[in-house]
Design an enzyme around this catalytic site. Structure first.
Site, PDB file in Angstrom:
ATOM      1  N   CYS A  10       0.859  -1.181   0.000  1.00 53.63           N
ATOM      2  CA  CYS A  10       0.000   0.000   0.000  1.00 53.63           C
ATOM      3  C   CYS A  10       0.899   1.236   0.000  1.00 53.63           C
ATOM      4  CB  CYS A  10      -0.979  -0.011   1.180  1.00 53.63           C
ATOM      5  SG  CYS A  10      -0.251   0.216   2.810  1.00 53.63           S
ATOM      6  N   ASN A  13       2.302   1.617   4.377  1.00 53.48           N
ATOM      7  CA  ASN A  13       2.566   0.365   5.085  1.00 53.48           C
ATOM      8  C   ASN A  13       2.260   0.476   6.580  1.00 53.48           C
ATOM      9  OD1 ASN A  13       5.364  -1.861   5.720  1.00 53.48           O
ATOM     10  ND2 ASN A  13       3.298  -2.433   5.137  1.00 53.48           N
ATOM     11  N   CYS A  15      -1.465   0.770   7.402  1.00 52.26           N
ATOM     12  CA  CYS A  15      -2.882   0.415   7.530  1.00 52.26           C
ATOM     13  C   CYS A  15      -3.226  -0.822   6.703  1.00 52.26           C
ATOM     14  CB  CYS A  15      -3.787   1.577   7.109  1.00 52.26           C
ATOM     15  SG  CYS A  15      -3.804   2.969   8.260  1.00 52.26           S
ATOM     16  N   ARG A  16      -3.400  -0.624   5.407  1.00 51.61           N
ATOM     17  CA  ARG A  16      -3.948  -1.676   4.555  1.00 51.61           C
ATOM     18  C   ARG A  16      -3.033  -2.872   4.372  1.00 51.61           C
ATOM     19  NH1 ARG A  16      -5.190   1.875  -0.550  1.00 51.61           N
ATOM     20  NH2 ARG A  16      -3.235   2.789   0.169  1.00 51.61           N
ATOM     21  N   SER A  17      -1.792  -2.649   3.968  1.00 50.19           N
ATOM     22  CA  SER A  17      -0.930  -3.804   3.684  1.00 50.19           C
ATOM     23  C   SER A  17      -0.542  -4.587   4.937  1.00 50.19           C
ATOM     24  CB  SER A  17       0.293  -3.407   2.851  1.00 50.19           C
ATOM     25  OG  SER A  17       1.067  -2.419   3.476  1.00 50.19           O
ATOM     26  N   ASP A 114      -8.195   3.593   1.545  1.00 52.58           N
ATOM     27  CA  ASP A 114      -7.239   3.850   2.613  1.00 52.58           C
ATOM     28  C   ASP A 114      -7.954   4.424   3.838  1.00 52.58           C
ATOM     29  OD1 ASP A 114      -5.110   4.549   4.232  1.00 52.58           O
ATOM     30  OD2 ASP A 114      -3.930   5.398   2.585  1.00 52.58           O
TER      31      ASP A 114
END
Length: 139
Positions: A10, A13, A15-17, A114
């Site tokens: 993401c 690095n 939150c999402r990934s 995000d």
């Protein structure tokens, strides 16, 4: 898919990934997993606290993860690189060495919004959970 090595990517690095890494780790603990960001703002930092809190409510611990930046060397380390949105996908593809055959694609059917900006950590985790289940089941 048998014991693949998968990298989730993401922007920052935090939150999402890392959430995707942690969710997939909970479903397939024998897989080789990592996450990275295309940006460098958060290198060495733990995942964003509100994301950790939302994941913890689902029994997912991501406190051991630390942000790092995506590099060209990642193409040689992973079988599959999964990006959270088209901007990150484009950045990763632009870095892919000529002749490299590492599969690079979006993680979910569409972008994973995000939550750092939207503040919808639960909605983000819902998308990640569904995509993770699909990935692990090989569908």
């Amino acid at each position: 898919m048998t014991q693949p090595s998968v990298l989730f990517v993401c922007l920052g690095n935090i939150c999402r990934s890392p959430a995707a890494e942690a969710v997939v780790r909970s479903l397939a603990p024998h897989w080789t997993l990592d996450s990275a960001g295309t940006g460098r703002w958060h290198i060495g930092e733990p995942p964003y606290t509100p994301m950790q809190d939302a994941a913890r409510k689902r029994g997912i611990d991501m406190s051991d993860l630390r942000a790092r930046q995506f590099t060209r060397a990642d193409f040689g380390r992973f079988d599959l690189i999964l990006c959270m949105d088209s901007d990150n996908l484009e950045t990763v593809l632009d870095m892919q060495p000529k002749g490299d055959t590492t599969e690079v694609r979006l993680f979910a059917d569409g972008p994973v919004p995000d939550p750092y900006y939207s503040r919808d950590f639960e909605g983000c985790l819902n998308i990640i959970q569904q995509a993770a289940e699909t990935l692990v089941s090989g569908r």
